[in-house]
Design an enzyme around this catalytic site. Sequence first.
Site, PDB file in Angstrom:
ATOM      1  N   ASP A  90       0.826  -1.214   0.000  1.00  0.00           N
ATOM      2  CA  ASP A  90       0.000   0.000   0.000  1.00  0.00           C
ATOM      3  C   ASP A  90       0.860   1.263   0.000  1.00  0.00           C
ATOM      4  O   ASP A  90       1.816   1.362   0.778  1.00  0.00           O
ATOM      5  CB  ASP A  90      -0.849   0.048   1.280  1.00  0.00           C
ATOM      6  CG  ASP A  90      -2.246  -0.501   1.079  1.00  0.00           C
ATOM      7  OD1 ASP A  90      -2.723  -0.531  -0.062  1.00  0.00           O
ATOM      8  OD2 ASP A  90      -2.861  -0.895   2.090  1.00  0.00           O
ATOM      9  N   GLU A 189     -14.027  -2.534  -1.491  1.00  0.00           N
ATOM     10  CA  GLU A 189     -14.227  -2.761  -0.055  1.00  0.00           C
ATOM     11  C   GLU A 189     -15.617  -2.327   0.389  1.00  0.00           C
ATOM     12  O   GLU A 189     -16.053  -1.206   0.131  1.00  0.00           O
ATOM     13  CB  GLU A 189     -13.147  -2.003   0.744  1.00  0.00           C
ATOM     14  CG  GLU A 189     -13.270  -2.224   2.241  1.00  0.00           C
ATOM     15  CD  GLU A 189     -12.057  -1.791   3.043  1.00  0.00           C
ATOM     16  OE1 GLU A 189     -11.017  -1.438   2.435  1.00  0.00           O
ATOM     17  OE2 GLU A 189     -12.147  -1.810   4.287  1.00  0.00           O
TER      18      GLU A 189
HETATM   19  O1  KIV Z   1      -4.686  -2.106   4.275  1.00  0.00           O
HETATM   20  C1  KIV Z   1      -5.417  -3.084   4.078  1.00  0.00           C
HETATM   21  O2  KIV Z   1      -5.402  -4.086   4.796  1.00  0.00           O
HETATM   22  C2  KIV Z   1      -6.314  -3.038   2.925  1.00  0.00           C
HETATM   23  C3  KIV Z   1      -7.345  -4.115   2.834  1.00  0.00           C
HETATM   24  C4  KIV Z   1      -8.489  -3.753   3.688  1.00  0.00           C
HETATM   25  C5  KIV Z   1      -7.746  -4.369   1.439  1.00  0.00           C
HETATM   26  O3  KIV Z   1      -6.241  -2.157   2.139  1.00  0.00           O
END
Ligand code: KIV
Length: 271
Positions: A90, A189
């Site tokens: 991310d 989500e």
């Molecule tokens: O950060 C995370 O765990 C996510 C999931 C909820 C897809 O983005």
Amino acid sequence: MSVSTNLRAVTTYRLKEMKERGEKITMLTAYDYTMARIMDEAGIDAILVGDSAANVIAGYQTTVPMTLENMIYHGKAVSRAVKRALVVVDLPFGTYQGNSKMALASAIQIMKETEADAVKLEGGAEIIESVQRILCAGIPVMGHLGLTPQSINKYGTYTVRAKEKEEADKLFEDAILLEKTGCFSIVLEKIPSALGKRVAERLRIPIIGIGGGRHVDGQVLVSYDMLGITGEFSPRFLRRYANLREIMDASFRQYIEDVKSRDFPNESEEY
Ligand code: KIV
């Protein structure tokens, strides 16, 4: 002479093939070497180094405080463990919104330092310039629509998103735009199952749901939640596969008792 590359067995291309042949895609979050290794050896298709680390590892209320340095730390640990699964990291809040040059620099730093396979960004049309610029550098991008936890302060609630037509239509258009721009997959989500179905049927790239219903191309869960380590969080979409919290609690209590009572260590446990 054989040429070796760092490519893991599951690539973005493989995920697309899985969608084409109707094989469901499995994804879980991981933040450390040991958990990622167990998941990879179990045969998971993709591992997300999620900024949910802010919640489950660091104990923050939201993902907003997560930093690029922290994501890189977790990404490196996971990458070291994973031989087969696709690793996605991310981009944390504040490293890509509203500044596509900064977005590219953040994505490049993640790819170079963590040896991940792709990055994930939250949002649609409003972040498309950043998505475009990252893709231009040859970095695969996974989108994330619906409930986008980095925008929690804008919405003020974690309830189901896109229940109303206007928001559902915007999400649908955003998904089409992300695919057209070149994203290899999108996470949806906490949205109505019918909308997940509509998006998955319209798009050719894999749609991975977390509370996105059963018609999408794959599922992702936060590992600490599905293992039952976190206790308080129990949304409808979460299936718990274990109750590790209870096992951990009992183990800690037993250890405390054993040490206090001088039962541990015994003769066979000393040198
Ligand atoms: O950060 C995370 O765990 C996510 C999931 C909820 C897809 O983005």
